[in-house]
Design a protein around this motif. Structure first.
Motif, PDB file in Angstrom:
ATOM      1  N   PRO A 137       0.851  -1.202   0.000  1.00 23.99           N
ATOM      2  CA  PRO A 137       0.000   0.000   0.000  1.00 23.99           C
ATOM      3  C   PRO A 137       0.883   1.247   0.000  1.00 23.99           C
ATOM      4  CG  PRO A 137       0.056  -1.004   2.178  1.00 23.99           C
ATOM      5  CD  PRO A 137       0.762  -1.953   1.268  1.00 23.99           C
ATOM      6  N   ALA A 138       0.592   2.195  -0.868  1.00 22.81           N
ATOM      7  CA  ALA A 138       1.454   3.378  -1.002  1.00 22.81           C
ATOM      8  C   ALA A 138       1.253   4.389   0.120  1.00 22.81           C
ATOM      9  CB  ALA A 138       1.206   4.048  -2.348  1.00 22.81           C
ATOM     10  N   ALA A 139       0.043   4.462   0.674  1.00 28.39           N
ATOM     11  CA  ALA A 139      -0.280   5.513   1.642  1.00 28.39           C
ATOM     12  C   ALA A 139       0.691   5.590   2.829  1.00 28.39           C
ATOM     13  CB  ALA A 139      -1.714   5.349   2.140  1.00 28.39           C
ATOM     14  N   PRO A 140       1.003   4.478   3.518  1.00 33.49           N
ATOM     15  CA  PRO A 140       1.919   4.582   4.658  1.00 33.49           C
ATOM     16  C   PRO A 140       3.284   5.150   4.283  1.00 33.49           C
ATOM     17  CG  PRO A 140       0.799   2.473   4.671  1.00 33.49           C
ATOM     18  CD  PRO A 140       0.499   3.114   3.354  1.00 33.49           C
ATOM     19  N   PHE A 141       3.791   4.753   3.127  1.00 33.80           N
ATOM     20  CA  PHE A 141       5.105   5.221   2.693  1.00 33.80           C
ATOM     21  C   PHE A 141       5.070   6.702   2.332  1.00 33.80           C
ATOM     22  CE2 PHE A 141       5.214   0.693   2.322  1.00 33.80           C
ATOM     23  CZ  PHE A 141       6.533   0.327   2.573  1.00 33.80           C
ATOM     24  N   LEU A 142       4.010   7.142   1.652  1.00 37.64           N
ATOM     25  CA  LEU A 142       3.882   8.556   1.297  1.00 37.64           C
ATOM     26  C   LEU A 142       3.698   9.426   2.544  1.00 37.64           C
ATOM     27  CD1 LEU A 142       1.553   8.238  -1.819  1.00 37.64           C
ATOM     28  CD2 LEU A 142       3.958   8.899  -1.831  1.00 37.64           C
ATOM     29  N   ILE A 143       2.886   8.955   3.478  1.00 37.63           N
ATOM     30  CA  ILE A 143       2.656   9.712   4.715  1.00 37.63           C
ATOM     31  C   ILE A 143       3.957   9.836   5.511  1.00 37.63           C
ATOM     32  CG2 ILE A 143       1.483   9.668   6.953  1.00 37.63           C
ATOM     33  CD1 ILE A 143      -0.907   8.342   5.488  1.00 37.63           C
ATOM     34  N   ALA A 144       4.702   8.744   5.606  1.00 38.10           N
ATOM     35  CA  ALA A 144       5.980   8.764   6.324  1.00 38.10           C
ATOM     36  C   ALA A 144       6.943   9.769   5.691  1.00 38.10           C
ATOM     37  CB  ALA A 144       6.602   7.367   6.342  1.00 38.10           C
ATOM     38  N   GLU A 145       6.922   9.834   4.355  1.00 39.12           N
ATOM     39  CA  GLU A 145       7.806  10.777   3.660  1.00 39.12           C
ATOM     40  C   GLU A 145       7.415  12.222   3.925  1.00 39.12           C
ATOM     41  OE1 GLU A 145       8.699   7.712   0.036  1.00 39.12           O
ATOM     42  OE2 GLU A 145       7.595   9.557  -0.389  1.00 39.12           O
ATOM     43  N   VAL A 146       6.126  12.494   4.016  1.00 35.58           N
ATOM     44  CA  VAL A 146       5.693  13.849   4.347  1.00 35.58           C
ATOM     45  C   VAL A 146       6.223  14.240   5.721  1.00 35.58           C
ATOM     46  CG1 VAL A 146       3.718  15.326   4.848  1.00 35.58           C
ATOM     47  CG2 VAL A 146       3.630  13.775   2.908  1.00 35.58           C
ATOM     48  N   PHE A 147       6.068  13.344   6.690  1.00 36.80           N
ATOM     49  CA  PHE A 147       6.590  13.620   8.033  1.00 36.80           C
ATOM     50  C   PHE A 147       8.097  13.895   7.969  1.00 36.80           C
ATOM     51  CE2 PHE A 147       3.109  10.562   9.760  1.00 36.80           C
ATOM     52  CZ  PHE A 147       2.162  11.564   9.641  1.00 36.80           C
ATOM     53  N   ALA A 148       8.814  13.054   7.220  1.00 40.76           N
ATOM     54  CA  ALA A 148      10.266  13.209   7.108  1.00 40.76           C
ATOM     55  C   ALA A 148      10.630  14.529   6.431  1.00 40.76           C
ATOM     56  CB  ALA A 148      10.853  12.037   6.320  1.00 40.76           C
ATOM     57  N   SER A 149       9.827  14.932   5.442  1.00 39.66           N
ATOM     58  CA  SER A 149      10.133  16.182   4.731  1.00 39.66           C
ATOM     59  C   SER A 149       9.959  17.395   5.643  1.00 39.66           C
ATOM     60  CB  SER A 149       9.248  16.313   3.491  1.00 39.66           C
ATOM     61  OG  SER A 149       7.913  16.620   3.832  1.00 39.66           O
ATOM     62  N   ALA A 380      -3.676  17.093   7.374  1.00 42.75           N
ATOM     63  CA  ALA A 380      -3.415  16.937   5.939  1.00 42.75           C
ATOM     64  C   ALA A 380      -3.178  18.258   5.227  1.00 42.75           C
ATOM     65  CB  ALA A 380      -4.574  16.193   5.277  1.00 42.75           C
ATOM     66  N   ILE A 381      -3.595  19.380   5.817  1.00 40.11           N
ATOM     67  CA  ILE A 381      -3.384  20.677   5.169  1.00 40.11           C
ATOM     68  C   ILE A 381      -2.483  21.576   6.000  1.00 40.11           C
ATOM     69  CG2 ILE A 381      -5.590  20.571   3.950  1.00 40.11           C
ATOM     70  CD1 ILE A 381      -6.703  22.576   5.980  1.00 40.11           C
ATOM     71  N   GLN A 404      -7.148   9.771   7.354  1.00 38.39           N
ATOM     72  CA  GLN A 404      -6.102   8.751   7.237  1.00 38.39           C
ATOM     73  C   GLN A 404      -4.730   9.376   7.506  1.00 38.39           C
ATOM     74  OE1 GLN A 404      -5.956   6.917   3.383  1.00 38.39           O
ATOM     75  NE2 GLN A 404      -4.527   5.308   4.004  1.00 38.39           N
ATOM     76  N   PHE A 405      -4.522  10.577   6.974  1.00 39.81           N
ATOM     77  CA  PHE A 405      -3.266  11.280   7.230  1.00 39.81           C
ATOM     78  C   PHE A 405      -3.208  11.807   8.661  1.00 39.81           C
ATOM     79  CE2 PHE A 405      -0.505  14.886   7.558  1.00 39.81           C
ATOM     80  CZ  PHE A 405       0.562  14.631   6.715  1.00 39.81           C
ATOM     81  N   THR A 406      -4.287  12.466   9.082  1.00 37.44           N
ATOM     82  CA  THR A 406      -4.270  13.208  10.336  1.00 37.44           C
ATOM     83  C   THR A 406      -4.162  12.312  11.563  1.00 37.44           C
ATOM     84  OG1 THR A 406      -5.551  14.964   9.265  1.00 37.44           O
ATOM     85  CG2 THR A 406      -5.525  14.948  11.677  1.00 37.44           C
ATOM     86  N   LYS A 407      -4.727  11.099  11.511  1.00 41.33           N
ATOM     87  CA  LYS A 407      -4.652  10.224  12.697  1.00 41.33           C
ATOM     88  C   LYS A 407      -3.202   9.837  13.005  1.00 41.33           C
ATOM     89  CE  LYS A 407      -5.517   5.778  10.377  1.00 41.33           C
ATOM     90  NZ  LYS A 407      -6.451   4.639  10.266  1.00 41.33           N
ATOM     91  N   TYR A 408      -2.381   9.739  11.977  1.00 40.66           N
ATOM     92  CA  TYR A 408      -0.952   9.491  12.196  1.00 40.66           C
ATOM     93  C   TYR A 408      -0.218  10.794  12.482  1.00 40.66           C
ATOM     94  CZ  TYR A 408      -1.990   4.961  10.029  1.00 40.66           C
ATOM     95  OH  TYR A 408      -2.527   3.728   9.731  1.00 40.66           O
ATOM     96  N   GLY A 409      -0.626  11.868  11.788  1.00 36.77           N
ATOM     97  CA  GLY A 409       0.034  13.155  11.956  1.00 36.77           C
ATOM     98  C   GLY A 409      -0.047  13.692  13.369  1.00 36.77           C
ATOM     99  N   LEU A 410      -1.196  13.501  14.005  1.00 38.17           N
ATOM    100  CA  LEU A 410      -1.348  13.980  15.386  1.00 38.17           C
ATOM    101  C   LEU A 410      -0.397  13.264  16.336  1.00 38.17           C
ATOM    102  CD1 LEU A 410      -5.248  14.310  15.563  1.00 38.17           C
ATOM    103  CD2 LEU A 410      -3.565  16.168  15.483  1.00 38.17           C
ATOM    104  N   VAL A 411      -0.208  11.962  16.118  1.00 38.39           N
ATOM    105  CA  VAL A 411       0.712  11.191  16.972  1.00 38.39           C
ATOM    106  C   VAL A 411       2.143  11.666  16.771  1.00 38.39           C
ATOM    107  CG1 VAL A 411       1.673   8.903  17.437  1.00 38.39           C
ATOM    108  CG2 VAL A 411      -0.780   9.149  16.992  1.00 38.39           C
TER     109      VAL A 411
END
Length: 432
Positions: A137-149, A380-381, A404-411
């Protein structure tokens, strides 16, 4: 605040935000609709929305994104992303978590050297191909990259747009950011890897058959147009040099990106129409709508009222003030996007620093930068890189929802901001 228009602007913004979160209508339609209502109620006008430096559409961001999207569009035709996808998977022995670690480290480092938006524009297509090859699934990898960026972008002056605003206002240099923020950024990148191992643990499914297929591939065979690839890489390198030499050349990043895009189209065989077709126009429209809405909050005095209240709460208390500045900046940047927030908060922070008798590298500036940059991960924004990646994912039929993004982003934001508060306390107060 400006009477009824202020309250009307708040209602429009909150309602639009609710529509974006609920995803009952597309986020681009919600943002443009909200922008139209801001203009209709007089919270802002055409001059403020389109020409104002501080409360309208940030054309530097829009045209930076457009220019880099065009360059990426040309590189995409060369097979470079397929090459990098196969190369990275083979180096990670096709193990999903190893692949994620590699992508996180590359993204964080590149975001510090380039900027986080440019980095995700380059890395996201590679990630999509990697996930396709390994049936992940691409979503976890893309989300992780946003956090890293966003974490990596915290490290340097050019890494995240808010840092450029802060550096200009406070008179800070590239080296100032390296000394004060790069150590924190490096630690938080390691912490992010640990968090991703836990948050996305169900996504690391190793497919032995798929892995064997990828390991047998020859990455050089993916290159379709070597000449265009060399042209694209040379232009990209010149653009990066232009970004780094901004203090000397005084060219805005948007100008550098557009010059690079124009040069690449001129010297390569890429069709202009096809390259423009690679631009994420819905993402640019979303940004324009978001900027106009936030401009309405600025013009009616809503954001200024919040910022002034924060300044009054801080007073001359350096320790409490820096803690409040960092944490509140993280919260507000997750809601209103960190670029306009920092643009509004920078002059207030400057007054606070002067009142405290501090210099340009005062702790309050670092608290503002850390809070704004890391707070961008919350929703997400919250930051430009987030919106760009969601647009790329949607275009490639791998949509990532707001929640989907925000539940991980908040953590991730809670953990990284918490550690940053500890860092600020230790470095500037306990061990000073």
């Amino acid at each position: 605040m400006n009477g009824w228009q202020s309250w009307a602007a708040i209602v429009v913004f909150v309602t639009t935000y609710g529509l974006i979160i609920s995803e009952k209508i597309h986020r681009v339609a919600a943002a443009l609709g909200g922008a139209a209502l801001m203009l209709a109620i007089g919270a802002t006008d055409d001059a403020s929305a389109f020409y104002s430096e501080h409360s309208g559409v940030d054309w530097n961001v829009i045209f930076l994104l457009m220019g880099m999207m065009m360059i990426v569009g040309v590189l995409k035709k060369t097979g470079m992303f397929e090459y990098l996808a196969i190369w990275s998977v083979k180096r990670a022995r096709a193990k999903p978590f190893r692949v994620m670690v590699m992508l996180i480290v590359i993204t964080a480092f590149a975001s510090a050297m380039l900027d986080n938006v440019t980095t995700v524009l380059l890395i996201a297509p590679v990630t999509l191909l990697v996930c396709e090859r390994l049936s992940l699934p691409a979503a976890p990898f893309l989300i992780a990259e946003v956090f890293a960026s966003n974490i990596g972008g915290t490290a340097t002056l050019v890494g995240d747009p808010p840092n450029i605003i802060i550096a200009s206002r406070a008179g800070l240099s590239f080296n100032d950011f390296l000394v004060h923020l790069a150590p924190l950024s490096a630690v938080l990148t390691v912490v992010l890897i640990g968090l991703c191992r836990f948050l996305f643990r169900k996504s690391f499914v190793y497919d032995e058959a798929r892995a064997a297929e990828v390991m047998e591939l020859e990455e050089r065979e993916a290159i379709k147009n070597p000449r265009m690839l060399v042209q694209g890489l040379v232009v990209l390198a010149l653009v990066v040099v232009g970004f780094v030499l901004h203090p000397v050349l005084h060219y805005e990043p948007s100008v550098v990106a557009l010059l690079g895009a124009g040069l690449l189209i001129a010297i390569s065989t890429a069709e202009t129409g096809e390259v423009l077709g690679e631009v994420e126009w819905p993402t640019l429209a979303f940004f324009a709508g978001l900027f106009i809405m936030i401009g309405g909050l600025i013009e009616t005095g809503v954001i200024g009222e919040v910022s002034t209240a924060l300044a009054e709460a801080i007073g001359d208390n350096e320790l409490g003030g820096s803690m409040l500045m960092l944490s509140s900046s993280a919260v507000l940047s997750g809601i209103v996007d960190n670029i306009p927030y920092v643009a509004t908060m920078a002059p207030i922070t400057s007054d606070l620093v002067q009142a405290m008798g501090g210099s340009g590298d005062h702790v309050m500036w670092w608290a503002l930068a850390i809070g704004a940059d890391l707070g961008g991960n919350a929703t997400a924004i919250g930051a430009s890189a987030n919106v760009v990646v969601l647009g790329i994912a949607e275009r490639n039929r791998q949509p990532i929802t707001f929640w989907q993004f925000t539940k991980y982003g908040l953590v991730v934001t809670a953990v990284t901001v918490g550690l940053s508060l500890l860092y600020v306390w230790l470095r500037y107060f306990a061990l000073a």
